[in-house]
Design an enzyme around this catalytic site. Structure first.
Site, PDB file in Angstrom:
ATOM      1  N   ASP A 346     -21.548  -1.977  24.266  1.00 59.70           N
ATOM      2  CA  ASP A 346     -22.219  -0.703  24.468  1.00 59.70           C
ATOM      3  C   ASP A 346     -23.250  -0.543  23.355  1.00 59.70           C
ATOM      4  O   ASP A 346     -23.118  -1.151  22.290  1.00 59.70           O
ATOM      5  CB  ASP A 346     -21.186   0.424  24.429  1.00 59.70           C
ATOM      6  CG  ASP A 346     -21.766   1.746  24.900  1.00 59.70           C
ATOM      7  OD1 ASP A 346     -22.722   1.723  25.689  1.00 59.70           O
ATOM      8  OD2 ASP A 346     -21.248   2.796  24.489  1.00 59.70           O
ATOM      9  N   ASP A 671     -16.921   2.732  23.165  1.00 56.09           N
ATOM     10  CA  ASP A 671     -16.279   3.850  22.475  1.00 56.09           C
ATOM     11  C   ASP A 671     -15.981   5.027  23.397  1.00 56.09           C
ATOM     12  O   ASP A 671     -15.255   5.928  23.023  1.00 56.09           O
ATOM     13  CB  ASP A 671     -17.139   4.330  21.299  1.00 56.09           C
ATOM     14  CG  ASP A 671     -18.545   4.723  21.736  1.00 56.09           C
ATOM     15  OD1 ASP A 671     -18.844   4.634  22.941  1.00 56.09           O
ATOM     16  OD2 ASP A 671     -19.348   5.098  20.874  1.00 56.09           O
ATOM     17  N   ASP A 675     -16.080   3.459  29.107  1.00 53.62           N
ATOM     18  CA  ASP A 675     -15.880   2.043  28.820  1.00 53.62           C
ATOM     19  C   ASP A 675     -14.467   1.561  29.118  1.00 53.62           C
ATOM     20  O   ASP A 675     -14.218   0.363  29.165  1.00 53.62           O
ATOM     21  CB  ASP A 675     -16.178   1.764  27.336  1.00 53.62           C
ATOM     22  CG  ASP A 675     -17.608   2.062  26.962  1.00 53.62           C
ATOM     23  OD1 ASP A 675     -18.486   1.752  27.779  1.00 53.62           O
ATOM     24  OD2 ASP A 675     -17.854   2.595  25.874  1.00 53.62           O
TER      25      ASP A 675
END
Length: 940
Positions: A346, A671, A675
């Site tokens: 990410d 985070d 996800d």
């Protein structure tokens, strides 16, 4: 009430939404409607599907093929002992080992599924709604589609909803979409069907938080139909695949057991075959003796201590990783990290600092680059035209005016706590305070010099905000030049969309003078703005206007006219400074880095180029484009795409699955709640420890304690070292086991009286004389080039790269040396002239095998370097293990209670020296192999 797709409410107008949901925006639902819908839709809670119970996980441990064979051996051994009225100590010892291995496996595998509980915690306990025309607070689980929610700053949103009315509404959706900034919502919009989750500005979602403003919204989806519910469903649908280590151990067990059973069959059948008078026959009278031999062989072939050694090795790797800020939640992940071929990361908070940082400032006379990281007001200004550092703002008066505007036209607070600079308020406004602070211009002081008296707050329609400040006693000397003849008492500072702010300006400040804003200047400013935006930067335009009197309240449209342009300020959620080096190390190690983010494609592209994840010309795939691809089409493109932008949770999951379909071993970092499914699907899920949500942490295998992408590289290095050491002690343990099996098999074929090793003695060898040095080998330091080579294939066999041939070769040498010694010792100890125990030859075999392993442990530390060339202090544990194990082995021979329990026999000094002599030949052989290989390679 007509149903509508849970994902298409953003395409429906407000009136239509109210009509479809049979609700009233001013009165909400009636009590009867609420009761009916609770019956229809159920409570607004996430549902949990059944998972494996701890008991089933424990029972599964005993389906391991090696443990099943050991249990069979224990049962037969107990039967034979009871039949002969002997205490079944062998059977008890074997069962104890089986249970211990089962417990170790249970603790390795068991991981309570707390991700769903963490998801549930995102829901608000209470929510304010309109029902029967009255405002009331209800439990979030009582919400139903059609309920009208009333929202204000600080409220956690309890269900997905379509906005009806908004007033300066900003919602933080980073946990769900990955967006770093709060999103400004607008009720009146009707959006296209393919708008991504982050672009659905007329919807709000469960689990997100209102940062600013107020709103009224009608609930469209509850429970598992919400975006959060879809994530929960994906989490529970992802199946845990066995790790490479677990697959390799399973393969190893099958090979060992099938090999052992084959050898047992050969020994039993071969032992009963007789030749009498030229004819073939069977002597069944020896079956019990042969069965005893078979039991010993079966115990010998199973490396009972291997599971414990692997577990301890992984635990030691876990401790080393914690020191490097990587917390391992599941033990097998330690080794698995060494096999990673692709890291899907990410962007927000992982590759970047999750802090907006001003990069460029452009005024009418100059463009200035700004240095510095985070919110600390420390950094240099550099004139991009001359490349000269700006040390004196008096030489750049228009820059000083712009920075004053950054500090004053601002509602955030920059403060220092425990030597760390932090922002209270919007990150964008925090970045403006920071860039002003780098020039020594602070909001506190400027607010005293220019006290705010009025303001025009930001609105999504105007895309601007203005503050009106008093300029007491400074008149035209406020740093903002006045028009000729003007005597201003008030200063209006405006910031907002560059295009919309610029079109309301008639002048521009150049140096310390105001000039007319020509069309050429406008075009140049717009080009500069586009260049900044295309680089992924967020750009704000600044202007000012001087007043003799305070402009009236509510006069935004007329007051924000004929302003004077100050300049552009562009900012970026800047990359972490150490990430570039980490990405480079990944390339050197053959690990590919892929960015998967919910942010805008231009921002993602700029960050990816900056970090070296992507190069010029690489394609950026957006969520909208990905949505149109089938899984097979995505699979065909996934190898060429390094940046994915504007993606939703299911997209991340699909990308990871597409990479895995190519045989890639994928680590996924993240985070946010969004996800979690991909973290669980990935071979290694890596969550952020500081900014990560509880959901992402519970779905992960590893947590980065410092949220530092570079820590992943350190963890991968540790994983590679752990895997190398696991292979090293597997070679060590199984080479010995093969030697034991061949020696036991040879005894009856040679016509020797009895079995040289009992199951209890074999367990001692496998657990102590093999296990203790194996643990010491587990802390052998890594090779210098461990991160300069591609990862070994996670699908490779446990016997790959020469491990299988080494085990067989060394096992045969073990057997040859021990059988030769056994043949001599049998003749020596059973000789009528021998003074001593005639059964001592069995203990000599036992001792020789154990002591030979000590030399093996010393020699196996390196495959190429001689022991004399190695620094003995790089792994003192090996030497300690060899000394301790040798002493323990001697205690079994010379301490009477231990001798009685383990069934050993007293050895004379000469007999012990013979054992040491034959054992030392093992060490000499391995060292000679190294010399031969070195000579062979030098001749090539």
């Amino acid at each position: 009430m007509s149903s509508n797709s849970p994902s298409s409410w953003h395409t429906v107008a407000i009136d239509q939404t109210l009509q479809q949901l049979s609700s009233n925006k001013d009165a909400g639902l009636s009590s009867q409607q609420v009761s009916e819908r609770l019956q229809q839709y159920g409570p607004n809670e996430l549902e949990e599907t059944g998972g494996r119970s701890p008991w089933s996980i424990f029972v599964d441990q005993f389906t391991n093929i090696m443990l099943l064979m050991l249990m069979g051996v224990a049962v037969i051994s107990a039967f034979l002992d009871i039949r002969s009225n002997t205490f079944p100590k062998d059977a008890i010892a074997i069962f104890a080992i089986v249970i211990l291995n089962g417990i170790l496996g249970f603790f390795q595998e068991q991981s309570a599924e707390k991700a769903l509980a963490a998801l549930k915690n995102l829901a608000s306990p209470l929510v304010r709604v309109l029902r029967d025309g009255k405002t009331s607070d209800i439990a979030a689980k009582e919400l139903v589609p059609g309920d009208v929610m009333l929202l204000e700053a600080g409220v956690k949103i309890a269900a997905d909803a379509r906005l009806i009315e908004t007033s300066n509404l900003q919602v933080r959706e980073s946990a769900l979409t990955g967006e770093a900034l709060a999103v400004t919502k607008q009720a009146e919009l009707e959006l296209p069907e393919d708008a991504s989750l982050g672009d659905r500005l007329n919807l709000i979602f469960q689990g997100t938080e209102v940062v600013q403003g107020r709103a009224k919204a009608i609930v469209t989806n509850t429970a598992m139909q919400t975006e959060l519910g879809k994530i929960a469903a994906m989490l529970q649908s992802v199946e845990n695949e066995p790790t490479p280590l677990q697959q390799r151990m399973d393969q190893l067990g099958k090979v060992l057991v099938s090999g052992a059973l084959t050898l047992v069959a050969i020994v039993v059948i071969g032992g009963m075959i007789t030749f009498q008078n030229g004819s073939l026959g069977f002597d069944t009278s020896r079956w019990e003796d042969l069965l005893e031999v078979s039991l010993s062989m079966a115990v010998a072939v199973v490396p009972e201590g291997l599971a414990a050694v692997v577990t301890v090795t992984l635990a030691l790797g876990t401790r080393r990783m914690v020191k490097r800020n990587a917390l391992i939640r599941k033990l097998p992940a330690v080794e698995t990290l060494g096999s990673v071929t692709t890291i899907c990361s990410d962007k927000t908070g992982t590759l970047t600092q999750n802090k907006m940082v001003v990069q460029l400032v452009s005024t009418g006379d100059c463009t200035v680059a700004v240095a510095g990281d985070g919110y600390a007001p420390i950094g240099d200004f550099t004139d991009r035209l001359t490349s000269a550092k700006i040390n004196n703002l008096e030489e750049y008066p228009e820059l000083e005016s712009l920075l004053i505007a950054c500090a004053v036209c601002n509602d955030a607070v920059l403060q220092q706590e425990q030597q760390e600079w932090q922002i209270l308020g919007d990150p964008t406004e925090g970045a403006l305070l920071c860039v002003a602070g780098k020039a020594g211009i602070y909001k506190e002081k400027q607010s005293q010099l220019l006290p705010r008296t009025a303001e025009f707050p930001f609105s999504s329609e105007r895309k601007r905000m203005s503050v009106i400040c008093e300029v007491p006693g400074r008149s035209g000397n406020s740093g903002f030049p006045a028009a000729q003849g003007q005597q201003p008492n008030y200063l209006m500072l405006t910031k907002g969309s560059p295009e919309l702010t610029l079109e309301r300006c008639k002048g521009i400040i150049v140096g310390d003078r105001v000039q007319p804003l020509t069309q050429e200047m406008r075009d140049r400013i717009l080009v500069e703005n586009n260049n900044m935006a295309s680089g992924g930067l967020r750009v704000l335009g600044f202007a000012y206007k001087l007043w003799e009197n305070i402009p009236p309240e509510g006069s935004e449209e007329t007051s924000e006219q004929d302003m004077i342009w100050l300049g552009l300020v562009s900012m970026l959620d800047a990359p972490r400074p150490e990430v570039r080096e980490a990405v480079r190390k990944c390339r050197d190690a053959g690990i590919r880095v892929v960015m998967i983010t919910g942010d805008h494609q231009l921002t993602a592209k700029a960050i990816a180029y900056d970090l070296g994840i992507a190069t010029e010309g690489d394609r950026v795939l957006t969520g909208q484009e990905l949505e149109k691809l089938s899984q097979e089409e995505l699979k065909q493109q996934v190898e060429q795409v390094s940046v994915y932008a504007r993606v939703s949770p299911e997209h991340k999951l699909r990308i990871v699955q597409a990479l895995q379909s190519w045989g890639k071993f994928v680590a996924m970092t993240g985070d946010g709640v969004n996800d979690a499914p991909a973290l669980k699907q990935a071979d290694i899920g890596i969550a952020m420890g500081i900014t990560g949500t509880d959901v992402s942490k519970e779905a992960s295998d590893m947590v980065l304690l410092d949220d530092n992408f570079a820590t992943i590289v350190a963890a991968a290095e540790e994983g590679r070292v752990v895997y190398s050491n696991i292979r090293r002690f597997i070679k060590y343990i199984l080479g010995s086991n093969i030697g034991e099996v061949l020696t036991i098999a040879a005894a009856p074929l040679m016509g020797l009286g009895g079995v040289p090793l009992t199951p209890l003695q074999i367990l001692w060898m496998n657990l102590v004389t093999d296990g203790v040095p194996a643990l010491a080998l587990a802390v052998e330091p890594g090779e210098p080039n461990v991160m300069k080579r591609p990862p070994f294939s996670p699908r490779e066999s446990i016997f790959a790269r020469g491990l299988g041939s080494y085990m067989i070769r060394i096992g045969i040498i073990f057997a040859i040396l021990t059988i030769a010694m056994m043949s001599w010792a049998y003749g020596y100890t059973t000789n009528p002239n021998h003074v001593g125990d005639p059964e001592a030859w069995k203990t000599m075999v036992f001792t020789t095998l154990c002591l030979a392993q000590m030399g093996h442990a010393i020699a196996i530390r390196s495959n190429t370097q001689l022991t004399i060339e190695l620094n003995p202090f790089t792994n003192v544990f090996v030497w300690g293990a060899v000394i301790v194990t040798t002493i323990l082995q001697l205690m079994l021979i010379y301490v009477p209670p231990l001798r009685a329990f383990f069934g050993t026999h007293y050895l004379t000094g000469f007999e012990l020296m013979v054992c040491f002599g034959f054992s030392a030949l093992m060490f000499v052989w391995i060292e000679m192999e190294k010399l031969f290989l070195r000579f062979y390679k030098s001749r090539k």
